[in-house]
Scaffold this motif. Sequence first.
Motif, PDB file in Angstrom:
ATOM      1  N   LEU A 248      -7.563   8.594  -2.249  1.00 23.19           N
ATOM      2  CA  LEU A 248      -6.240   8.952  -2.781  1.00 23.19           C
ATOM      3  C   LEU A 248      -6.248   9.111  -4.289  1.00 23.19           C
ATOM      4  CD1 LEU A 248      -3.227   9.413  -2.250  1.00 23.19           C
ATOM      5  CD2 LEU A 248      -2.894   6.941  -2.515  1.00 23.19           C
TER       6      LEU A 248
ATOM      7  N   HIS B 243       0.846   4.073  -2.964  1.00 23.51           N
ATOM      8  CA  HIS B 243       0.579   5.491  -2.702  1.00 23.51           C
ATOM      9  C   HIS B 243       1.731   6.368  -3.182  1.00 23.51           C
ATOM     10  CE1 HIS B 243      -2.629   4.816   0.671  1.00 23.51           C
ATOM     11  NE2 HIS B 243      -2.898   4.155  -0.447  1.00 23.51           N
ATOM     12  N   SER B 244       2.963   5.875  -3.013  1.00 29.08           N
ATOM     13  CA  SER B 244       4.111   6.644  -3.482  1.00 29.08           C
ATOM     14  C   SER B 244       4.104   6.766  -5.009  1.00 29.08           C
ATOM     15  CB  SER B 244       5.400   5.982  -3.006  1.00 29.08           C
ATOM     16  OG  SER B 244       6.538   6.657  -3.505  1.00 29.08           O
TER      17      SER B 244
ATOM     18  N   CYS C 100       1.711  10.473 -11.746  1.00 28.11           N
ATOM     19  CA  CYS C 100       0.416  10.866 -11.174  1.00 28.11           C
ATOM     20  C   CYS C 100      -0.645  11.092 -12.240  1.00 28.11           C
ATOM     21  CB  CYS C 100       0.588  12.113 -10.305  1.00 28.11           C
ATOM     22  SG  CYS C 100       1.219  13.559 -11.197  1.00 28.11           S
TER      23      CYS C 100
ATOM     24  N   GLN D  11       1.414   9.274  -6.278  1.00 30.27           N
ATOM     25  CA  GLN D  11       1.744  10.676  -6.017  1.00 30.27           C
ATOM     26  C   GLN D  11       3.033  11.119  -6.677  1.00 30.27           C
ATOM     27  OE1 GLN D  11       1.824  10.833  -1.735  1.00 30.27           O
ATOM     28  NE2 GLN D  11      -0.416  10.692  -1.526  1.00 30.27           N
TER      29      GLN D  11
ATOM     30  N   GLU E 169      -7.167   2.114   0.367  1.00 26.56           N
ATOM     31  CA  GLU E 169      -7.667   3.492   0.430  1.00 26.56           C
ATOM     32  C   GLU E 169      -7.528   4.183  -0.931  1.00 26.56           C
ATOM     33  OE1 GLU E 169      -5.476   5.383   3.511  1.00 26.56           O
ATOM     34  OE2 GLU E 169      -6.351   4.178   5.128  1.00 26.56           O
TER      35      GLU E 169
ATOM     36  N   ARG F 102       0.833  -1.208   0.000  1.00 28.40           N
ATOM     37  CA  ARG F 102       0.000   0.000   0.000  1.00 28.40           C
ATOM     38  C   ARG F 102       0.865   1.255   0.000  1.00 28.40           C
ATOM     39  NH1 ARG F 102      -3.903   1.371   5.031  1.00 28.40           N
ATOM     40  NH2 ARG F 102      -1.841   1.605   5.987  1.00 28.40           N
ATOM     41  N   ASN F 103       1.935   1.256   0.783  1.00 25.03           N
ATOM     42  CA  ASN F 103       2.808   2.435   0.818  1.00 25.03           C
ATOM     43  C   ASN F 103       3.481   2.664  -0.537  1.00 25.03           C
ATOM     44  OD1 ASN F 103       2.143   2.772   3.520  1.00 25.03           O
ATOM     45  ND2 ASN F 103       3.925   1.586   4.246  1.00 25.03           N
TER      46      ASN F 103
END
Length: 275
Positions: free
Chosen positions: A235, A195-196, A204, A199, A231, A191-192
Amino acid sequence: RVRAGSAAGAAAESRRSPRRRQERPRPPPRLASPREASCCRPEPPAAGQPGTGFAQPASSRLLVKSRLPLRSLSTWSQLRPQFMDYLCFRALCCKGPPPPRPEYDLVCIGLTGSGKTSLLSQLCSENRENIVSTTGFSIKAVPFQNAILNVKELGGADNIRKYWSRYYQGSQGVIFVLDSASSEEDLETARNELHSALQHPQLCTLPFLILANHQDKPAARSVQEIKKYLELEPLARGKRWILKPCSLDDMEAVKDSFGLLINLLEDRDLEPSRM
């Protein structure tokens, strides 16, 4: 003086005399087409008149002027089936080469053991026995019916993930593979990393294909559970992403997921022209 006067008089006489038109060669007689020739049917002679053998419609004059023998019409009727076969052959077999398929450069990321190499190898119809986990990076050309995906797969080890961003440049889409049956710790790490990537400035704005792999395992989580855990709604709002389950036992579903990604890539190419 006499010679000069006679020359001047001859020149004046030639100017006064009209020029003769040069006779142009006559064009060859036009042959009547089978449609025109079909209108010229023999008619019986009228009473008290010698038989001519043909009526005198406008189309028959073409035959009279061109002096076309009747046997040429029979020759055309014999060659017409062959000519139609030739036209059918040209229409079916003499087409040009198919238009080239568009190519897209993608980057495939995910933790070690998520199944990135296995999925890409199966899409390329490679043997399962020769599959080796990627330690650095590898590039595979994955062919589809409407596009070719040049996928750059990056290794998912701890000492390699910090260099992922160096390979993002020039990418047109992202494939993120995670193990849906992994432990809570590995799922948190995945997940981390996701998300990285969402973004990152170079990724992106690109479409994402998120594959929840290993759905055939008993401990696999459902897509709804993974979607809630990752999530993605808050996000990735406003971004183009697809979350699909997959496994090696159902490669048709994997191909359908890649087909949705190709549609997003095609829509992204059309955006500048629409603006």
